[in-house]
Write a protein that holds these residues in place. Structure first.
Motif, PDB file in Angstrom:
ATOM      1  N   SER A 101      21.929  -2.069 -19.059  1.00  0.00           N
ATOM      2  CA  SER A 101      20.500  -2.356 -19.225  1.00  0.00           C
ATOM      3  C   SER A 101      19.881  -2.907 -17.947  1.00  0.00           C
ATOM      4  CB  SER A 101      20.304  -3.361 -20.372  1.00  0.00           C
ATOM      5  OG  SER A 101      20.974  -4.588 -20.084  1.00  0.00           O
ATOM      6  N   LEU A 102      20.684  -3.642 -17.166  1.00  0.00           N
ATOM      7  CA  LEU A 102      20.164  -4.199 -15.921  1.00  0.00           C
ATOM      8  C   LEU A 102      19.779  -3.100 -14.946  1.00  0.00           C
ATOM      9  CD1 LEU A 102      19.627  -6.737 -14.202  1.00  0.00           C
ATOM     10  CD2 LEU A 102      22.010  -6.595 -13.426  1.00  0.00           C
ATOM     11  N   ASN A 161      29.060 -18.789 -18.446  1.00  0.00           N
ATOM     12  CA  ASN A 161      29.201 -20.135 -19.021  1.00  0.00           C
ATOM     13  C   ASN A 161      30.362 -20.240 -20.002  1.00  0.00           C
ATOM     14  OD1 ASN A 161      27.055 -21.090 -17.544  1.00  0.00           O
ATOM     15  ND2 ASN A 161      25.533 -20.704 -19.178  1.00  0.00           N
ATOM     16  N   LEU A 162      30.875 -19.084 -20.510  1.00  0.00           N
ATOM     17  CA  LEU A 162      32.017 -19.129 -21.419  1.00  0.00           C
ATOM     18  C   LEU A 162      33.244 -19.741 -20.772  1.00  0.00           C
ATOM     19  CD1 LEU A 162      31.794 -15.628 -23.195  1.00  0.00           C
ATOM     20  CD2 LEU A 162      31.258 -17.875 -24.168  1.00  0.00           C
ATOM     21  N   GLU A 207      20.151 -13.395 -18.383  1.00  0.00           N
ATOM     22  CA  GLU A 207      20.518 -14.490 -19.284  1.00  0.00           C
ATOM     23  C   GLU A 207      21.839 -14.196 -19.997  1.00  0.00           C
ATOM     24  OE1 GLU A 207      17.291 -15.228 -21.888  1.00  0.00           O
ATOM     25  OE2 GLU A 207      15.927 -15.897 -20.294  1.00  0.00           O
ATOM     26  N   ILE A 208      22.021 -12.925 -20.387  1.00  0.00           N
ATOM     27  CA  ILE A 208      23.276 -12.555 -21.040  1.00  0.00           C
ATOM     28  C   ILE A 208      24.448 -12.756 -20.081  1.00  0.00           C
ATOM     29  CG2 ILE A 208      24.594 -10.614 -21.983  1.00  0.00           C
ATOM     30  CD1 ILE A 208      21.979  -9.579 -23.163  1.00  0.00           C
ATOM     31  N   LEU A 209      24.275 -12.321 -18.826  1.00  0.00           N
ATOM     32  CA  LEU A 209      25.333 -12.504 -17.833  1.00  0.00           C
ATOM     33  C   LEU A 209      25.601 -13.982 -17.584  1.00  0.00           C
ATOM     34  CD1 LEU A 209      24.388  -9.709 -15.256  1.00  0.00           C
ATOM     35  CD2 LEU A 209      26.341  -9.728 -16.804  1.00  0.00           C
ATOM     36  N   GLN A 210      24.532 -14.771 -17.608  1.00  0.00           N
ATOM     37  CA  GLN A 210      24.706 -16.211 -17.423  1.00  0.00           C
ATOM     38  C   GLN A 210      25.517 -16.815 -18.569  1.00  0.00           C
ATOM     39  OE1 GLN A 210      23.693 -17.919 -14.660  1.00  0.00           O
ATOM     40  NE2 GLN A 210      24.845 -19.641 -15.512  1.00  0.00           N
ATOM     41  N   VAL A 214      15.317  -7.129 -17.199  1.00  0.00           N
ATOM     42  CA  VAL A 214      16.141  -7.712 -16.141  1.00  0.00           C
ATOM     43  C   VAL A 214      16.403  -9.184 -16.441  1.00  0.00           C
ATOM     44  CG1 VAL A 214      16.204  -8.347 -13.692  1.00  0.00           C
ATOM     45  CG2 VAL A 214      15.375  -6.086 -14.381  1.00  0.00           C
ATOM     46  N   SER A 215      15.345  -9.890 -16.847  1.00  0.00           N
ATOM     47  CA  SER A 215      15.499 -11.319 -17.163  1.00  0.00           C
ATOM     48  C   SER A 215      16.467 -11.531 -18.324  1.00  0.00           C
ATOM     49  CB  SER A 215      14.134 -11.931 -17.508  1.00  0.00           C
ATOM     50  OG  SER A 215      13.251 -11.831 -16.414  1.00  0.00           O
ATOM     51  N   ALA A 216      16.307 -10.721 -19.370  1.00  0.00           N
ATOM     52  CA  ALA A 216      17.186 -10.860 -20.533  1.00  0.00           C
ATOM     53  C   ALA A 216      18.623 -10.520 -20.166  1.00  0.00           C
ATOM     54  CB  ALA A 216      16.693  -9.963 -21.670  1.00  0.00           C
TER      55      ALA A 216
END
Length: 408
Positions: free
Chosen positions: A4-5, A405-406, A398-401, A393-395
Protein backbone atom coordinates in the motif's frame (compact mmCIF):
# COMPACT_ATOMS: atom_id res chain seq x y z
CA UNK A 1 7.34 -3.55 3.21
CA UNK A 2 3.69 -2.75 2.65
CA UNK A 3 2.43 -2.77 -0.93
CA UNK A 4 0.00 0.00 0.00
CA UNK A 5 2.91 2.35 0.67
CA UNK A 6 4.30 1.99 -2.82
CA UNK A 7 0.84 2.10 -4.41
CA UNK A 8 0.16 5.37 -2.61
CA UNK A 9 3.49 6.78 -3.83
CA UNK A 10 2.55 6.00 -7.45
CA UNK A 11 -0.79 7.68 -6.82
CA UNK A 12 0.88 10.82 -5.49
CA UNK A 13 3.29 10.92 -8.42
CA UNK A 14 0.51 10.45 -10.99
CA UNK A 15 -1.69 13.06 -9.35
CA UNK A 16 1.27 15.46 -9.29
CA UNK A 17 1.65 14.98 -13.04
CA UNK A 18 -2.07 15.68 -13.48
CA UNK A 19 -1.66 18.82 -11.35
CA UNK A 20 1.20 19.92 -13.63
CA UNK A 21 -1.05 19.52 -16.67
CA UNK A 22 -3.87 21.52 -15.07
CA UNK A 23 -1.45 24.24 -14.04
CA UNK A 24 -0.15 24.50 -17.60
CA UNK A 25 -3.69 24.70 -18.97
CA UNK A 26 -4.63 27.51 -16.61
CA UNK A 27 -1.35 29.34 -17.27
CA UNK A 28 -2.18 29.38 -21.00
CA UNK A 29 -5.81 30.42 -20.69
CA UNK A 30 -5.07 33.58 -22.72
CA UNK A 31 -2.56 32.07 -25.16
CA UNK A 32 -3.83 32.37 -28.74
CA UNK A 33 -4.35 29.00 -30.39
CA UNK A 34 -3.46 27.03 -27.25
CA UNK A 35 -4.98 23.56 -26.96
CA UNK A 36 -5.62 22.20 -23.48
CA UNK A 37 -4.50 18.76 -22.31
CA UNK A 38 -5.97 16.14 -20.01
CA UNK A 39 -4.19 13.44 -17.98
CA UNK A 40 -5.35 9.86 -18.37
CA UNK A 41 -4.67 7.27 -15.62
CA UNK A 42 -4.41 3.49 -15.73
CA UNK A 43 -3.57 0.88 -13.15
CA UNK A 44 -0.23 -0.90 -13.09
CA UNK A 45 0.49 -4.64 -12.95
CA UNK A 46 -1.28 -6.63 -10.24
CA UNK A 47 0.35 -9.23 -8.02
CA UNK A 48 -1.47 -12.57 -8.00
CA UNK A 49 -2.04 -14.03 -4.56
CA UNK A 50 -4.00 -16.96 -5.93
CA UNK A 51 -4.54 -18.21 -9.43
CA UNK A 52 -8.04 -18.79 -10.66
CA UNK A 53 -9.44 -22.14 -11.72
CA UNK A 54 -11.69 -24.96 -10.63
CA UNK A 55 -14.49 -22.58 -9.77
CA UNK A 56 -12.17 -20.34 -7.74
CA UNK A 57 -11.67 -16.77 -8.83
CA UNK A 58 -8.16 -15.33 -8.95
CA UNK A 59 -7.03 -13.13 -6.07
CA UNK A 60 -4.89 -10.19 -7.15
CA UNK A 61 -3.57 -7.07 -5.45
CA UNK A 62 -2.91 -3.98 -7.55
CA UNK A 63 0.43 -2.24 -7.30
CA UNK A 64 -0.67 1.31 -7.96
CA UNK A 65 -1.46 3.74 -10.77
CA UNK A 66 0.43 5.25 -13.66
CA UNK A 67 -0.10 7.97 -16.23
CA UNK A 68 -1.46 6.29 -19.34
CA UNK A 69 -1.22 9.39 -21.49
CA UNK A 70 -1.72 13.12 -21.76
CA UNK A 71 -4.28 13.82 -24.49
CA UNK A 72 -4.47 17.18 -26.27
CA UNK A 73 -7.92 18.62 -26.91
CA UNK A 74 -8.01 20.07 -30.46
CA UNK A 75 -11.55 21.41 -30.30
CA UNK A 76 -12.15 24.84 -31.89
CA UNK A 77 -11.41 27.86 -29.72
CA UNK A 78 -13.54 31.02 -29.70
CA UNK A 79 -12.79 33.91 -32.04
CA UNK A 80 -11.20 37.13 -30.85
CA UNK A 81 -11.54 40.09 -33.20
CA UNK A 82 -8.33 42.12 -33.61
CA UNK A 83 -8.86 43.89 -36.98
CA UNK A 84 -5.17 43.34 -37.83
CA UNK A 85 -4.92 42.05 -41.41
CA UNK A 86 -2.00 39.79 -40.48
CA UNK A 87 -3.93 38.05 -37.67
CA UNK A 88 -5.38 34.84 -39.09
CA UNK A 89 -7.75 32.29 -37.58
CA UNK A 90 -8.49 28.80 -38.89
CA UNK A 91 -12.12 27.69 -38.75
CA UNK A 92 -11.68 23.96 -39.09
CA UNK A 93 -9.04 21.31 -38.45
CA UNK A 94 -6.04 22.67 -40.35
CA UNK A 95 -2.68 24.01 -39.14
CA UNK A 96 -0.50 26.85 -40.38
CA UNK A 97 2.87 25.72 -41.72
CA UNK A 98 5.74 27.76 -40.28
CA UNK A 99 9.38 27.32 -41.29
CA UNK A 100 11.90 27.58 -38.48
CA UNK A 101 15.62 26.88 -38.28
CA UNK A 102 15.00 23.23 -37.40
CA UNK A 103 12.40 22.64 -40.11
CA UNK A 104 8.67 23.08 -40.49
CA UNK A 105 6.38 23.25 -37.48
CA UNK A 106 2.60 23.44 -37.40
CA UNK A 107 0.52 25.91 -35.44
CA UNK A 108 -3.01 27.07 -34.75
CA UNK A 109 -1.80 30.44 -33.47
CA UNK A 110 -2.19 32.99 -36.27
CA UNK A 111 -0.74 36.09 -34.59
CA UNK A 112 1.49 36.91 -37.55
CA UNK A 113 3.18 40.13 -38.64
CA UNK A 114 5.43 41.46 -41.41
CA UNK A 115 9.16 41.83 -40.78
CA UNK A 116 11.43 44.43 -42.37
CA UNK A 117 11.68 42.42 -45.62
CA UNK A 118 7.93 41.93 -45.87
CA UNK A 119 8.01 38.27 -44.74
CA UNK A 120 4.89 37.03 -42.97
CA UNK A 121 6.30 35.75 -39.69
CA UNK A 122 5.23 34.20 -36.39
CA UNK A 123 6.12 35.87 -33.05
CA UNK A 124 9.14 33.53 -32.76
CA UNK A 125 10.47 34.57 -36.18
CA UNK A 126 9.34 31.61 -38.26
CA UNK A 127 8.15 32.34 -41.81
CA UNK A 128 4.60 31.34 -42.76
CA UNK A 129 4.57 29.01 -45.75
CA UNK A 130 2.42 29.06 -48.87
CA UNK A 131 2.67 29.88 -52.54
CA UNK A 132 3.74 33.22 -54.03
CA UNK A 133 1.95 34.61 -57.05
CA UNK A 134 3.76 35.40 -60.29
CA UNK A 135 2.10 38.34 -62.06
CA UNK A 136 -1.04 37.66 -60.04
CA UNK A 137 -1.17 33.92 -60.83
CA UNK A 138 -0.83 31.35 -58.02
CA UNK A 139 0.41 27.83 -58.82
CA UNK A 140 -0.30 25.57 -55.84
CA UNK A 141 1.24 22.65 -57.70
CA UNK A 142 4.73 23.92 -56.88
CA UNK A 143 6.68 23.59 -53.62
CA UNK A 144 5.78 25.85 -50.72
CA UNK A 145 7.86 28.92 -49.97
CA UNK A 146 7.87 31.75 -47.45
CA UNK A 147 5.08 34.27 -47.95
CA UNK A 148 6.02 37.92 -48.54
CA UNK A 149 4.13 41.18 -48.91
CA UNK A 150 6.90 43.51 -50.13
CA UNK A 151 6.65 47.13 -49.01
CA UNK A 152 6.51 49.49 -51.97
CA UNK A 153 5.51 46.76 -54.43
CA UNK A 154 4.73 48.22 -57.86
CA UNK A 155 2.12 46.79 -60.22
CA UNK A 156 3.12 47.19 -63.85
CA UNK A 157 0.79 49.26 -66.04
CA UNK A 158 -1.81 47.48 -68.15
CA UNK A 159 -2.21 48.89 -71.69
CA UNK A 160 -5.80 49.49 -72.70
CA UNK A 161 -7.26 47.18 -75.31
CA UNK A 162 -10.98 47.81 -75.03
CA UNK A 163 -13.32 50.75 -74.37
CA UNK A 164 -17.07 50.33 -73.86
CA UNK A 165 -19.51 52.78 -75.45
CA UNK A 166 -23.28 53.01 -75.08
CA UNK A 167 -26.29 55.25 -74.63
CA UNK A 168 -28.55 57.09 -77.07
CA UNK A 169 -27.88 59.26 -80.13
CA UNK A 170 -30.94 61.48 -80.63
CA UNK A 171 -33.09 60.70 -83.68
CA UNK A 172 -34.22 64.36 -83.54
CA UNK A 173 -30.71 65.66 -84.18
CA UNK A 174 -30.16 67.58 -87.41
CA UNK A 175 -27.86 66.37 -90.13
CA UNK A 176 -24.34 67.46 -89.18
CA UNK A 177 -25.04 67.49 -85.43
CA UNK A 178 -22.25 66.11 -83.23
CA UNK A 179 -22.01 64.38 -79.87
CA UNK A 180 -18.58 64.36 -78.20
CA UNK A 181 -17.39 61.85 -75.54
CA UNK A 182 -14.02 61.59 -73.83
CA UNK A 183 -12.08 58.99 -71.85
CA UNK A 184 -8.49 58.33 -70.81
CA UNK A 185 -6.72 55.16 -71.95
CA UNK A 186 -3.25 53.91 -71.01
CA UNK A 187 -0.33 52.75 -73.13
CA UNK A 188 2.37 50.22 -72.18
CA UNK A 189 4.36 52.77 -70.23
CA UNK A 190 1.34 53.69 -68.12
CA UNK A 191 0.86 57.10 -69.77
CA UNK A 192 -2.67 58.45 -69.62
CA UNK A 193 -3.93 59.36 -73.10
CA UNK A 194 -7.14 61.41 -73.49
CA UNK A 195 -9.24 59.97 -76.31
CA UNK A 196 -12.08 61.96 -77.88
CA UNK A 197 -14.86 60.11 -79.70
CA UNK A 198 -17.00 62.36 -81.92
CA UNK A 199 -20.34 61.16 -83.31
CA UNK A 200 -21.54 63.07 -86.38
CA UNK A 201 -25.01 62.57 -87.90
CA UNK A 202 -24.65 62.03 -91.64
CA UNK A 203 -28.13 60.84 -92.61
CA UNK A 204 -31.59 59.95 -91.33
CA UNK A 205 -30.40 56.73 -89.74
CA UNK A 206 -26.62 56.98 -90.02
CA UNK A 207 -23.83 58.47 -87.94
CA UNK A 208 -20.06 58.38 -88.12
CA UNK A 209 -17.80 57.91 -85.09
CA UNK A 210 -14.22 59.23 -85.16
CA UNK A 211 -11.63 58.75 -82.41
CA UNK A 212 -8.87 61.35 -82.02
CA UNK A 213 -5.89 61.81 -79.71
CA UNK A 214 -3.48 64.65 -79.13
CA UNK A 215 -0.03 63.38 -80.05
CA UNK A 216 3.23 64.00 -78.25
CA UNK A 217 3.92 66.91 -80.58
CA UNK A 218 0.62 68.57 -79.73
CA UNK A 219 -1.14 67.76 -83.01
CA UNK A 220 -4.59 66.16 -83.05
CA UNK A 221 -4.60 62.84 -84.89
CA UNK A 222 -7.55 60.73 -86.00
CA UNK A 223 -6.72 57.19 -84.94
CA UNK A 224 -9.91 55.33 -85.89
CA UNK A 225 -13.38 55.74 -87.36
CA UNK A 226 -16.53 53.77 -88.20
CA UNK A 227 -19.98 54.23 -89.72
CA UNK A 228 -23.07 53.51 -87.61
CA UNK A 229 -26.38 52.59 -89.25
CA UNK A 230 -29.88 51.62 -88.08
CA UNK A 231 -32.68 49.92 -90.01
CA UNK A 232 -35.37 52.59 -90.25
CA UNK A 233 -38.20 50.02 -89.90
CA UNK A 234 -37.08 48.15 -86.77
CA UNK A 235 -34.43 50.57 -85.49
CA UNK A 236 -32.17 47.52 -85.21
CA UNK A 237 -28.49 48.38 -84.80
CA UNK A 238 -25.72 45.98 -85.69
CA UNK A 239 -23.02 46.38 -83.02
CA UNK A 240 -19.60 47.25 -84.29
CA UNK A 241 -16.49 48.96 -83.06
CA UNK A 242 -14.13 51.83 -83.70
CA UNK A 243 -10.64 50.38 -84.03
CA UNK A 244 -7.86 52.69 -82.87
CA UNK A 245 -5.08 50.90 -84.72
CA UNK A 246 -1.67 50.24 -83.30
CA UNK A 247 -0.10 51.99 -86.28
CA UNK A 248 -2.16 55.17 -85.91
CA UNK A 249 -1.49 55.32 -82.16
CA UNK A 250 2.23 54.75 -82.74
CA UNK A 251 2.23 57.59 -85.26
CA UNK A 252 0.89 59.83 -82.51
CA UNK A 253 3.80 58.80 -80.23
CA UNK A 254 2.12 56.15 -78.05
CA UNK A 255 3.15 52.53 -77.45
CA UNK A 256 0.47 49.83 -77.60
CA UNK A 257 0.87 46.09 -78.20
CA UNK A 258 -2.20 46.02 -80.47
CA UNK A 259 -5.33 47.86 -81.55
CA UNK A 260 -7.59 49.50 -79.00
CA UNK A 261 -11.20 48.71 -79.77
CA UNK A 262 -14.06 51.04 -78.82
CA UNK A 263 -16.95 48.59 -78.54
CA UNK A 264 -20.25 50.17 -79.48
CA UNK A 265 -22.07 47.50 -77.47
CA UNK A 266 -19.48 46.61 -74.88
CA UNK A 267 -21.84 45.22 -72.25
CA UNK A 268 -24.45 43.85 -74.67
CA UNK A 269 -26.48 47.08 -74.78
CA UNK A 270 -25.85 48.76 -78.13
CA UNK A 271 -26.13 52.39 -79.01
CA UNK A 272 -29.70 53.45 -79.71
CA UNK A 273 -31.23 56.15 -81.92
CA UNK A 274 -34.46 57.25 -80.33
CA UNK A 275 -36.11 60.62 -80.03
CA UNK A 276 -35.04 62.70 -77.07
CA UNK A 277 -31.72 63.70 -75.63
CA UNK A 278 -28.39 62.25 -76.67
CA UNK A 279 -26.92 60.30 -73.76
CA UNK A 280 -24.09 58.47 -75.53
CA UNK A 281 -21.08 57.95 -73.26
CA UNK A 282 -17.84 56.03 -72.96
CA UNK A 283 -18.50 53.83 -69.95
CA UNK A 284 -15.10 52.43 -69.12
CA UNK A 285 -11.85 50.89 -70.33
CA UNK A 286 -9.64 47.98 -69.25
CA UNK A 287 -6.22 49.62 -68.88
CA UNK A 288 -4.45 51.17 -65.91
CA UNK A 289 -1.38 53.14 -64.94
CA UNK A 290 1.34 51.67 -62.75
CA UNK A 291 0.23 51.31 -59.14
CA UNK A 292 1.89 51.06 -55.72
CA UNK A 293 0.73 48.61 -53.07
CA UNK A 294 -1.41 50.43 -50.52
CA UNK A 295 -3.05 47.66 -48.49
CA UNK A 296 -3.56 43.90 -48.43
CA UNK A 297 -5.83 41.30 -46.95
CA UNK A 298 -6.37 37.53 -46.73
CA UNK A 299 -9.53 35.82 -47.95
CA UNK A 300 -11.26 32.72 -46.61
CA UNK A 301 -9.40 30.68 -49.23
CA UNK A 302 -6.05 31.97 -47.94
CA UNK A 303 -5.38 34.15 -51.00
CA UNK A 304 -3.45 37.31 -50.14
CA UNK A 305 -4.83 40.15 -52.26
CA UNK A 306 -3.09 43.50 -52.64
CA UNK A 307 -4.88 46.78 -53.37
CA UNK A 308 -2.90 49.26 -55.47
CA UNK A 309 -3.01 53.01 -55.97
CA UNK A 310 -4.28 52.57 -59.55
CA UNK A 311 -7.52 51.12 -58.21
CA UNK A 312 -6.69 47.55 -59.14
CA UNK A 313 -6.19 44.44 -57.05
CA UNK A 314 -3.84 41.53 -57.59
CA UNK A 315 -3.19 38.19 -55.91
CA UNK A 316 0.15 38.17 -54.07
CA UNK A 317 0.14 34.62 -52.71
CA UNK A 318 -1.85 31.99 -50.86
CA UNK A 319 -1.50 30.60 -47.34
CA UNK A 320 -0.95 26.83 -47.09
CA UNK A 321 -2.65 24.69 -44.44
CA UNK A 322 -1.71 21.22 -43.19
CA UNK A 323 -4.11 18.45 -42.19
CA UNK A 324 -3.25 15.51 -39.92
CA UNK A 325 -5.28 12.34 -39.67
CA UNK A 326 -4.35 12.04 -35.97
CA UNK A 327 -3.58 15.52 -34.57
CA UNK A 328 -3.37 14.09 -31.03
CA UNK A 329 -0.19 12.35 -32.18
CA UNK A 330 1.59 15.69 -32.74
CA UNK A 331 4.48 16.60 -30.48
CA UNK A 332 4.45 20.01 -28.81
CA UNK A 333 7.43 22.07 -29.96
CA UNK A 334 6.95 25.22 -27.88
CA UNK A 335 5.95 28.65 -29.15
CA UNK A 336 2.38 27.34 -29.61
CA UNK A 337 3.52 24.98 -32.34
CA UNK A 338 3.72 21.24 -33.00
CA UNK A 339 5.95 18.81 -34.87
CA UNK A 340 4.85 15.81 -36.89
CA UNK A 341 5.53 12.37 -35.39
CA UNK A 342 5.08 8.75 -36.35
CA UNK A 343 1.81 8.80 -34.42
CA UNK A 344 0.40 11.85 -36.19
CA UNK A 345 1.47 10.80 -39.65
CA UNK A 346 2.77 13.15 -42.32
CA UNK A 347 0.82 16.33 -43.07
CA UNK A 348 -1.44 16.67 -46.08
CA UNK A 349 -0.62 20.13 -47.43
CA UNK A 350 -3.22 22.05 -49.42
CA UNK A 351 -5.24 25.22 -49.75
CA UNK A 352 -7.80 26.40 -47.18
CA UNK A 353 -11.34 25.18 -47.72
CA UNK A 354 -10.32 21.75 -49.02
CA UNK A 355 -9.59 18.36 -47.47
CA UNK A 356 -10.97 19.22 -44.04
CA UNK A 357 -8.38 21.95 -43.51
CA UNK A 358 -10.92 24.64 -42.76
CA UNK A 359 -11.16 28.24 -43.94
CA UNK A 360 -9.31 31.36 -42.81
CA UNK A 361 -10.77 34.42 -41.12
CA UNK A 362 -8.52 37.48 -41.27
CA UNK A 363 -8.49 40.07 -38.50
CA UNK A 364 -9.25 37.41 -35.89
CA UNK A 365 -7.36 35.06 -33.59
CA UNK A 366 -8.39 31.70 -32.21
CA UNK A 367 -8.48 31.91 -28.44
CA UNK A 368 -7.36 29.16 -26.07
CA UNK A 369 -9.88 26.33 -25.69
CA UNK A 370 -9.16 26.04 -21.95
CA UNK A 371 -12.43 25.68 -20.00
CA UNK A 372 -11.67 27.30 -16.65
CA UNK A 373 -14.75 25.85 -14.95
CA UNK A 374 -13.69 22.35 -15.94
CA UNK A 375 -10.07 23.00 -14.97
CA UNK A 376 -11.04 24.21 -11.48
CA UNK A 377 -13.26 21.16 -11.06
CA UNK A 378 -10.39 18.91 -12.11
CA UNK A 379 -8.14 20.82 -9.72
CA UNK A 380 -10.37 19.90 -6.78
CA UNK A 381 -10.55 16.27 -7.88
CA UNK A 382 -6.79 15.94 -8.29
CA UNK A 383 -6.12 17.72 -5.01
CA UNK A 384 -8.44 15.31 -3.17
CA UNK A 385 -6.84 12.35 -4.93
CA UNK A 386 -3.39 13.49 -3.86
CA UNK A 387 -4.58 14.02 -0.29
CA UNK A 388 -6.16 10.56 -0.18
CA UNK A 389 -2.94 8.94 -1.36
CA UNK A 390 -0.94 10.89 1.20
CA UNK A 391 -3.30 9.54 3.89
CA UNK A 392 -2.49 6.00 2.71
CA UNK A 393 1.20 6.79 3.11
CA UNK A 394 0.54 8.09 6.62
CA UNK A 395 -1.53 5.05 7.56
CA UNK A 396 1.08 2.68 6.13
CA UNK A 397 3.75 4.48 8.10
CA UNK A 398 1.75 4.05 11.31
CA UNK A 399 1.38 0.33 10.63
CA UNK A 400 5.13 0.00 10.10
CA UNK A 401 5.71 1.95 13.28
CA UNK A 402 3.48 -0.48 15.16
CA UNK A 403 5.52 -3.37 13.79
CA UNK A 404 8.72 -1.74 14.96
CA UNK A 405 7.21 -1.17 18.40
CA UNK A 406 6.46 -4.91 18.79
CA UNK A 407 10.12 -5.44 19.54
CA UNK A 408 10.11 -3.06 22.53
Amino acid sequence: MLRSLFSAVTGMRSHQTAMDVIGNNIANVNTAGFKSSQTQFQDTLSQALRAGGGGVNPAQVGLGVQVAGIATNFSQGSAQTTNRPSDLMISGDGFFVVQQAGGNVYSRAGAFSLDGQGNLTSPSGGVVQGWLAVDGVINTGTSMTGLRVPTGLIMAPTPSSSVDAGGNLSADAAIGATVVNGIDVFDQTGRSIPVTLTYTKTGTDTWTAAATVTGSGGATTTVGSATLAWNSTTMAFTPGSVAMTNASLAAAGFVFPGDVSINLAGDGTPLTQYAGASTATLRGQDGSAAGQLQSWGVGADGVITGSFSNGRTQSLGQVALAYFGNPEGLEKAGDSSFRASAASGQPAIGVPGTGGRGSIAAGRLEMSNVDLAQEFTNLVMIQRGFQANSRVVSASDEILQDLVNLKR
